[in-house]
Design a protein around this motif. Structure first.
Motif, short mmCIF file in Angstrom:
data_model
loop_
_atom_site.label_atom_id
_atom_site.label_comp_id
_atom_site.label_asym_id
_atom_site.label_seq_id
_atom_site.Cartn_x
_atom_site.Cartn_y
_atom_site.Cartn_z
N LYS A 1 68.36 37.35 -71.02
CA LYS A 1 68.92 36.32 -71.91
C LYS A 1 70.11 36.84 -72.72
CE LYS A 1 64.56 33.86 -72.32
NZ LYS A 1 63.49 33.41 -73.21
N GLU A 2 70.37 38.13 -72.68
CA GLU A 2 71.46 38.74 -73.44
C GLU A 2 72.73 38.77 -72.60
OE1 GLU A 2 71.32 39.59 -76.52
OE2 GLU A 2 69.22 39.93 -76.96
N SER A 3 73.87 38.72 -73.26
CA SER A 3 75.14 38.87 -72.54
C SER A 3 75.32 40.34 -72.17
CB SER A 3 76.30 38.39 -73.41
OG SER A 3 76.50 39.29 -74.49
N THR A 4 76.18 40.58 -71.22
CA THR A 4 76.44 41.96 -70.79
C THR A 4 77.02 42.77 -71.95
OG1 THR A 4 76.84 41.20 -68.53
CG2 THR A 4 77.65 43.38 -69.09
N ALA A 5 77.86 42.17 -72.76
CA ALA A 5 78.46 42.89 -73.89
C ALA A 5 77.39 43.35 -74.88
CB ALA A 5 79.48 42.02 -74.59
N VAL A 6 76.39 42.51 -75.13
CA VAL A 6 75.31 42.88 -76.04
C VAL A 6 74.49 44.01 -75.45
CG1 VAL A 6 73.15 42.08 -77.09
CG2 VAL A 6 75.19 40.63 -77.16
N LEU A 7 74.22 43.96 -74.16
CA LEU A 7 73.46 45.03 -73.50
C LEU A 7 74.24 46.34 -73.54
CD1 LEU A 7 72.05 43.06 -70.44
CD2 LEU A 7 70.82 43.74 -72.51
N GLN A 8 75.55 46.26 -73.33
CA GLN A 8 76.39 47.46 -73.40
C GLN A 8 76.37 48.05 -74.81
OE1 GLN A 8 80.05 45.78 -71.97
NE2 GLN A 8 79.74 46.59 -69.91
N LEU B 1 80.58 64.19 -77.32
CA LEU B 1 80.27 64.49 -75.92
C LEU B 1 79.46 63.38 -75.26
CD1 LEU B 1 79.42 68.30 -76.09
CD2 LEU B 1 81.43 67.22 -75.05
N THR B 2 78.45 62.89 -75.97
CA THR B 2 77.65 61.81 -75.38
C THR B 2 78.47 60.53 -75.25
OG1 THR B 2 76.69 61.24 -77.53
CG2 THR B 2 75.40 62.69 -76.10
N GLY B 3 79.39 60.30 -76.19
CA GLY B 3 80.27 59.13 -76.09
C GLY B 3 81.17 59.22 -74.87
N ALA B 4 81.70 60.40 -74.61
CA ALA B 4 82.56 60.58 -73.44
C ALA B 4 81.76 60.41 -72.15
CB ALA B 4 83.21 61.96 -73.48
N MET B 5 80.56 60.97 -72.11
CA MET B 5 79.72 60.82 -70.91
C MET B 5 79.32 59.37 -70.72
SD MET B 5 77.38 64.25 -70.79
CE MET B 5 76.83 64.21 -72.49
N LEU B 6 79.02 58.68 -71.82
CA LEU B 6 78.64 57.27 -71.75
C LEU B 6 79.79 56.43 -71.20
CD1 LEU B 6 76.71 54.90 -72.42
CD2 LEU B 6 77.80 54.85 -74.67
N ALA B 7 80.99 56.67 -71.69
CA ALA B 7 82.15 55.90 -71.23
C ALA B 7 82.37 56.11 -69.74
CB ALA B 7 83.39 56.32 -72.01
N SER B 8 82.18 57.33 -69.28
CA SER B 8 82.33 57.62 -67.86
C SER B 8 81.25 56.92 -67.05
CB SER B 8 82.27 59.13 -67.64
OG SER B 8 82.26 59.42 -66.28
N LYS B 9 80.02 57.00 -67.51
CA LYS B 9 78.90 56.40 -66.79
C LYS B 9 78.96 54.88 -66.78
CE LYS B 9 74.88 56.58 -64.76
NZ LYS B 9 74.75 57.05 -63.40
N MET B 10 79.39 54.27 -67.88
CA MET B 10 79.42 52.81 -67.98
C MET B 10 80.43 52.18 -67.02
SD MET B 10 78.80 52.09 -72.02
CE MET B 10 78.70 50.31 -71.91
N GLN B 11 81.36 52.96 -66.51
CA GLN B 11 82.33 52.43 -65.55
C GLN B 11 81.65 52.04 -64.24
OE1 GLN B 11 85.56 51.89 -66.38
NE2 GLN B 11 84.95 52.60 -68.40
N ASN B 12 80.50 52.67 -63.95
CA ASN B 12 79.84 52.47 -62.68
C ASN B 12 78.53 51.68 -62.77
OD1 ASN B 12 81.83 54.10 -61.49
ND2 ASN B 12 80.72 55.92 -62.10
N ILE B 13 78.19 51.16 -63.94
CA ILE B 13 76.93 50.44 -64.09
C ILE B 13 77.14 48.95 -63.90
CG2 ILE B 13 75.04 49.87 -65.67
CD1 ILE B 13 75.44 52.51 -67.04
N GLU B 14 76.34 48.36 -63.05
CA GLU B 14 76.34 46.91 -62.86
C GLU B 14 75.42 46.29 -63.93
OE1 GLU B 14 78.23 45.34 -60.63
OE2 GLU B 14 79.00 47.27 -59.95
N ARG B 15 75.48 44.99 -64.08
CA ARG B 15 74.67 44.31 -65.10
C ARG B 15 73.19 44.65 -64.98
NH1 ARG B 15 73.98 40.65 -69.00
NH2 ARG B 15 72.04 39.49 -68.94
N GLU B 16 72.67 44.73 -63.79
CA GLU B 16 71.25 45.03 -63.60
C GLU B 16 70.88 46.40 -64.18
OE1 GLU B 16 73.21 44.06 -60.86
OE2 GLU B 16 72.65 41.97 -61.20
N GLY B 17 71.83 47.31 -64.20
CA GLY B 17 71.59 48.64 -64.76
C GLY B 17 71.37 48.63 -66.26
N TYR B 18 71.91 47.62 -66.94
CA TYR B 18 71.72 47.51 -68.39
C TYR B 18 70.38 46.88 -68.74
CZ TYR B 18 76.68 48.52 -68.79
OH TYR B 18 77.90 49.12 -68.72
N GLU B 19 69.86 46.09 -67.84
CA GLU B 19 68.61 45.39 -68.10
C GLU B 19 67.48 46.35 -67.87
OE1 GLU B 19 68.60 41.99 -65.57
OE2 GLU B 19 70.29 41.09 -66.60
#
Length: 88
Positions: free
Chosen positions: A10-17, A70-88
């Motif tokens: 029920k959440e938008s992708t932006a909220v999940l991110q 460091l975790t922010g940099a790793m997160l930014a890199s990882k989030m480039q490859n995550i589809e919506r289902e990966g956030y749920e």
């Protein structure tokens, strides 16, 4: 909203991110702080310095910033490859 009632679909992708980013950055801050405190005592002892609370707090503060960065940099890199289902 309790965890029992929470439905990620029920959440938008932006909220999940945003939720994921908050979680990851907080864990990076916590890990950095802990590493800084654990490292401060033996380093000061090896250097022959007396243990002081301001030095330990400064070390924890610096390492918490490094951990968050460091975790922010790793997160930014990882989030480039995550589809919506990966956030749920």
């Amino acid at each position: 909203v309790g965890m029992v009632d929470y439905d990620a679909t029920k959440e938008s992708t932006a909220v999940l991110q945003a939720r994921l980013a908050r979680h990851v950055l907080m864990k990076g801050f916590q890990a950095g702080s802990l590493v800084g405190l654990v490292a401060a005592v033996p380093i000061q002892a090896l250097l022959g310095r007396s243990l002081s609370l301001p030095k330990a707090a400064r070390t924890a503060g610096i390492s918490s910033m490094i951990g968050t960065g460091l975790t922010g940099a790793m997160l930014a890199s990882k989030m480039q490859n995550i589809e919506r289902e990966g956030y749920e």
